[in-house]
Design a protein around this motif. Sequence first.
Motif, PDB file in Angstrom:
ATOM      1  N   THR A 186       0.717  -1.550   0.141  1.00  0.00           N
ATOM      2  CA  THR A 186       0.124   0.217   0.096  1.00  0.00           C
ATOM      3  C   THR A 186       1.031   1.088   0.162  1.00  0.00           C
ATOM      4  O   THR A 186       0.473   2.381  -0.535  1.00  0.00           O
ATOM      5  CB  THR A 186      -0.978   0.020   1.403  1.00  0.00           C
ATOM      6  N   GLN A 187       1.953   0.998   0.415  1.00  0.00           N
ATOM      7  CA  GLN A 187       3.218   2.899   0.093  1.00  0.00           C
ATOM      8  C   GLN A 187       3.235   2.885  -0.816  1.00  0.00           C
ATOM      9  O   GLN A 187       3.627   3.637  -0.969  1.00  0.00           O
ATOM     10  CB  GLN A 187       4.392   1.883   0.805  1.00  0.00           C
TER      11      GLN A 187
ATOM     12  N   TYR B 278       1.380   1.974  -3.587  1.00  0.00           N
ATOM     13  CA  TYR B 278       0.397   2.449  -4.348  1.00  0.00           C
ATOM     14  C   TYR B 278       0.079   4.006  -3.663  1.00  0.00           C
ATOM     15  O   TYR B 278       0.264   4.706  -5.007  1.00  0.00           O
ATOM     16  CB  TYR B 278      -0.727   1.294  -3.504  1.00  0.00           C
ATOM     17  N   HIS B 279       0.895   4.561  -2.480  1.00  0.00           N
ATOM     18  CA  HIS B 279       0.448   5.830  -1.957  1.00  0.00           C
ATOM     19  C   HIS B 279       1.392   6.784  -2.580  1.00  0.00           C
ATOM     20  O   HIS B 279       1.688   7.859  -3.480  1.00  0.00           O
ATOM     21  CB  HIS B 279       0.381   5.745  -0.715  1.00  0.00           C
TER      22      HIS B 279
END
Length: 150
Positions: free
Chosen positions: A43-44, A46-47
């Motif tokens: 998710t890191q 992705y962000h």
Amino acid sequence: MTNISFLPPRPSRLSQKLRAAIEATVTKGTTIVDACKEAGMSTQGYHKAMKRAAVRDYLETVQRRFVADVEANRALYKARAFEVALDLMLNAKSDAIRARMCEFLAGDAKVSPVAVHIDARQDRGGYEFVRPGQRLVEIEPDGRSKSDGQ
């Protein structure tokens, strides 16, 4: 004199994992965490990728394509809804459902005929609904009842 030529900017490349995560969030409605797990990325990541303009542009492109696809299929969805309504009208066991489907197919059911508002801030310990023609009966603490209008 030197001849200077400008090269077009190199197109930004997006990884397949990032593309899959974006597609899953838009088309399937999954959360970012679930989409990243499904795509095999963090998710890191992705962000961090969302900070790039090219990635945001791709997200907007996917969103526009999804909305266009839904709008294009709207007539098909409506036709299927009418098929289900017709089946319910003909085969439902409940008379109320068959009557409702008749209204729906006739086009009379644009607005729900009943609008109910319940005030949850009442201190009386419950809700009261008095139908027209009925009497309101209040229960007193000693167990006797008193009718409204008497």
